[in-house]
Design a protein around this motif. Structure first.
Motif, PDB file in Angstrom:
ATOM      1  N   LEU A   1       0.636   2.961 -17.364  1.00 44.62           N
ATOM      2  CA  LEU A   1       1.212   2.472 -16.115  1.00 44.62           C
ATOM      3  C   LEU A   1       2.732   2.581 -16.170  1.00 44.62           C
ATOM      4  CD1 LEU A   1      -0.977  -0.730 -15.559  1.00 44.62           C
ATOM      5  CD2 LEU A   1      -1.408   1.606 -14.789  1.00 44.62           C
ATOM      6  N   PRO A   2       3.376   2.698 -15.013  1.00 38.33           N
ATOM      7  CA  PRO A   2       4.835   2.767 -15.005  1.00 38.33           C
ATOM      8  C   PRO A   2       5.460   1.501 -15.599  1.00 38.33           C
ATOM      9  CG  PRO A   2       3.941   3.384 -12.862  1.00 38.33           C
ATOM     10  CD  PRO A   2       2.806   2.827 -13.672  1.00 38.33           C
ATOM     11  N   ALA A   3       6.651   1.641 -16.143  1.00 38.60           N
ATOM     12  CA  ALA A   3       7.363   0.495 -16.719  1.00 38.60           C
ATOM     13  C   ALA A   3       7.810  -0.473 -15.619  1.00 38.60           C
ATOM     14  CB  ALA A   3       8.560   0.983 -17.533  1.00 38.60           C
ATOM     15  N   ARG A   4       8.141   0.052 -14.456  1.00 39.28           N
ATOM     16  CA  ARG A   4       8.591  -0.800 -13.344  1.00 39.28           C
ATOM     17  C   ARG A   4       7.375  -1.370 -12.616  1.00 39.28           C
ATOM     18  NH1 ARG A   4       6.998   2.118  -9.287  1.00 39.28           N
ATOM     19  NH2 ARG A   4       7.184   4.363  -9.250  1.00 39.28           N
ATOM     20  N   ALA A   5       7.571  -2.467 -11.909  1.00 38.04           N
ATOM     21  CA  ALA A   5       6.490  -3.054 -11.112  1.00 38.04           C
ATOM     22  C   ALA A   5       6.006  -2.029 -10.100  1.00 38.04           C
ATOM     23  CB  ALA A   5       6.986  -4.308 -10.405  1.00 38.04           C
ATOM     24  N   SER A   6       4.709  -1.828 -10.037  1.00 41.31           N
ATOM     25  CA  SER A   6       4.114  -0.783  -9.205  1.00 41.31           C
ATOM     26  C   SER A   6       2.880  -1.305  -8.483  1.00 41.31           C
ATOM     27  CB  SER A   6       3.718   0.410 -10.077  1.00 41.31           C
ATOM     28  OG  SER A   6       4.826   0.937 -10.752  1.00 41.31           O
ATOM     29  N   ASP A   7       2.452  -0.532  -7.490  1.00 43.10           N
ATOM     30  CA  ASP A   7       1.215  -0.837  -6.771  1.00 43.10           C
ATOM     31  C   ASP A   7       0.072  -0.099  -7.457  1.00 43.10           C
ATOM     32  OD1 ASP A   7       2.238  -2.490  -4.621  1.00 43.10           O
ATOM     33  OD2 ASP A   7       3.264  -0.669  -3.956  1.00 43.10           O
ATOM     34  N   VAL A   8      -0.875  -0.858  -7.995  1.00 47.07           N
ATOM     35  CA  VAL A   8      -1.988  -0.312  -8.759  1.00 47.07           C
ATOM     36  C   VAL A   8      -3.288  -0.574  -8.006  1.00 47.07           C
ATOM     37  CG1 VAL A   8      -3.291  -0.464 -10.921  1.00 47.07           C
ATOM     38  CG2 VAL A   8      -0.786  -0.664 -10.948  1.00 47.07           C
ATOM     39  N   LEU A   9      -4.081   0.474  -7.833  1.00 48.83           N
ATOM     40  CA  LEU A   9      -5.406   0.362  -7.235  1.00 48.83           C
ATOM     41  C   LEU A   9      -6.432   0.496  -8.347  1.00 48.83           C
ATOM     42  CD1 LEU A   9      -7.289   0.216  -4.767  1.00 48.83           C
ATOM     43  CD2 LEU A   9      -7.083   2.716  -4.594  1.00 48.83           C
ATOM     44  N   ASP A  10      -7.187  -0.565  -8.603  1.00 51.21           N
ATOM     45  CA  ASP A  10      -8.212  -0.593  -9.645  1.00 51.21           C
ATOM     46  C   ASP A  10      -9.565  -0.408  -8.964  1.00 51.21           C
ATOM     47  OD1 ASP A  10      -9.820  -1.039 -11.853  1.00 51.21           O
ATOM     48  OD2 ASP A  10      -9.131  -3.095 -12.197  1.00 51.21           O
ATOM     49  N   LEU A  11     -10.115   0.799  -9.071  1.00 49.77           N
ATOM     50  CA  LEU A  11     -11.375   1.129  -8.400  1.00 49.77           C
ATOM     51  C   LEU A  11     -12.560   0.861  -9.314  1.00 49.77           C
ATOM     52  CD1 LEU A  11     -10.306   4.420  -6.606  1.00 49.77           C
ATOM     53  CD2 LEU A  11     -10.623   2.140  -5.611  1.00 49.77           C
ATOM     54  N   GLY A  12     -13.586   0.219  -8.753  1.00 50.80           N
ATOM     55  CA  GLY A  12     -14.715  -0.215  -9.564  1.00 50.80           C
ATOM     56  C   GLY A  12     -14.238  -1.297 -10.512  1.00 50.80           C
ATOM     57  N   CYS A  13     -13.459  -2.225  -9.980  1.00 54.53           N
ATOM     58  CA  CYS A  13     -12.740  -3.209 -10.793  1.00 54.53           C
ATOM     59  C   CYS A  13     -13.644  -4.209 -11.496  1.00 54.53           C
ATOM     60  CB  CYS A  13     -11.716  -3.945  -9.944  1.00 54.53           C
ATOM     61  SG  CYS A  13     -12.431  -4.979  -8.640  1.00 54.53           S
ATOM     62  N   GLY A  14     -14.902  -4.298 -11.104  1.00 48.05           N
ATOM     63  CA  GLY A  14     -15.780  -5.283 -11.730  1.00 48.05           C
ATOM     64  C   GLY A  14     -15.206  -6.681 -11.564  1.00 48.05           C
ATOM     65  N   THR A  15     -15.140  -7.427 -12.650  1.00 50.66           N
ATOM     66  CA  THR A  15     -14.640  -8.803 -12.602  1.00 50.66           C
ATOM     67  C   THR A  15     -13.120  -8.887 -12.757  1.00 50.66           C
ATOM     68  OG1 THR A  15     -14.954  -9.127 -14.966  1.00 50.66           O
ATOM     69  CG2 THR A  15     -16.814  -9.706 -13.513  1.00 50.66           C
ATOM     70  N   GLY A  16     -12.453  -7.744 -12.778  1.00 48.08           N
ATOM     71  CA  GLY A  16     -10.989  -7.739 -12.764  1.00 48.08           C
ATOM     72  C   GLY A  16     -10.299  -7.806 -14.110  1.00 48.08           C
ATOM     73  N   SER A  17     -10.963  -7.434 -15.186  1.00 51.40           N
ATOM     74  CA  SER A  17     -10.336  -7.530 -16.508  1.00 51.40           C
ATOM     75  C   SER A  17      -9.103  -6.641 -16.636  1.00 51.40           C
ATOM     76  CB  SER A  17     -11.348  -7.198 -17.607  1.00 51.40           C
ATOM     77  OG  SER A  17     -12.356  -8.189 -17.630  1.00 51.40           O
ATOM     78  N   LEU A  18      -9.201  -5.368 -16.225  1.00 52.72           N
ATOM     79  CA  LEU A  18      -8.021  -4.496 -16.284  1.00 52.72           C
ATOM     80  C   LEU A  18      -7.007  -4.883 -15.220  1.00 52.72           C
ATOM     81  CD1 LEU A  18      -9.284  -0.886 -17.090  1.00 52.72           C
ATOM     82  CD2 LEU A  18      -8.421  -2.644 -18.634  1.00 52.72           C
ATOM     83  N   SER A  19      -7.486  -5.349 -14.085  1.00 55.60           N
ATOM     84  CA  SER A  19      -6.578  -5.828 -13.038  1.00 55.60           C
ATOM     85  C   SER A  19      -5.702  -6.954 -13.572  1.00 55.60           C
ATOM     86  CB  SER A  19      -7.368  -6.346 -11.825  1.00 55.60           C
ATOM     87  OG  SER A  19      -8.092  -5.334 -11.204  1.00 55.60           O
ATOM     88  N   LEU A  20      -6.303  -7.860 -14.332  1.00 53.54           N
ATOM     89  CA  LEU A  20      -5.561  -8.982 -14.895  1.00 53.54           C
ATOM     90  C   LEU A  20      -4.487  -8.488 -15.858  1.00 53.54           C
ATOM     91  CD1 LEU A  20      -5.051 -11.997 -15.277  1.00 53.54           C
ATOM     92  CD2 LEU A  20      -6.894 -11.998 -16.992  1.00 53.54           C
ATOM     93  N   LEU A  21      -4.834  -7.547 -16.723  1.00 51.17           N
ATOM     94  CA  LEU A  21      -3.849  -7.018 -17.665  1.00 51.17           C
ATOM     95  C   LEU A  21      -2.692  -6.346 -16.918  1.00 51.17           C
ATOM     96  CD1 LEU A  21      -6.096  -5.495 -20.483  1.00 51.17           C
ATOM     97  CD2 LEU A  21      -4.913  -7.708 -20.464  1.00 51.17           C
TER      98      LEU A  21
END
Length: 149
Positions: A47-67
């Motif tokens: 992921l970029p070092a700066r704050a970015s807009d991330v789309l987590d597809l098939g996110c399930g319960t959001g584990s990678l979204s949380l990270l």
């Protein structure tokens, strides 16, 4: 596919029924501190070092979204399973994150809205990967990153 969340599954899986125990799997909930730290480090590289807009597809319960959110990113997660989305919303309550019920192959979001499209354990379960990849590429802003795991 029946109830395929796009969150890493096979045909016929009822992802709403799987939601309650989904995070118990070692690579899903990322509860083991070493596994969680390894995923967090990988995301820092992808992921970029700066704050970015991330789309987590098939996110399930959001584990990678949380990270990703913990690293300062704004996250939009999409999953076909309402129960998975409910758990992701609870997991990321109070963070800069939005979760939508929708098909990972045709997410309910606009074109060129994201700096990163993050997809883990999903592409293999979709019927027309070439078309899906073109769709996902169109969701990225110029210079964006498509991260496939």
């Amino acid at each position: 596919m029946t109830q395929n969340s796009g969150g890493g599954g096979a045909e016929g899986v009822d992802w709403d029924a799987e939601a309650a125990s989904f995070d118990e799997e070692p690579d899903h909930g990322l509860r083991d501190p070493e596994v969680r730290a390894a995923w967090a480090e990988r995301l820092r590289g992808w992921l970029p070092a700066r704050a970015s807009d991330v789309l987590d597809l098939g996110c399930g319960t959001g584990s990678l979204s949380l990270l990703a959110a913990e690293q300062g990113h704004r996250v939009t997660g999409v999953d076909l399973s309402p129960a998975m989305v409910e758990r992701a919303r609870a997991k990321l309550a109070g963070r800069d994150a939005v979760f939508l019920v929708g098909d990972a192959a045709h997410p309910p979001v606009g074109e060129q809205r994201f700096d990163v499209v993050l997809v883990r354990h999903v592409l293999w379960a979709l019927p027309d990967p070439g078309r899906v990849l073109r769709r996902w590429w169109g969701l990225l802003r110029p210079g964006g990153r498509l991260v496939l795991v």
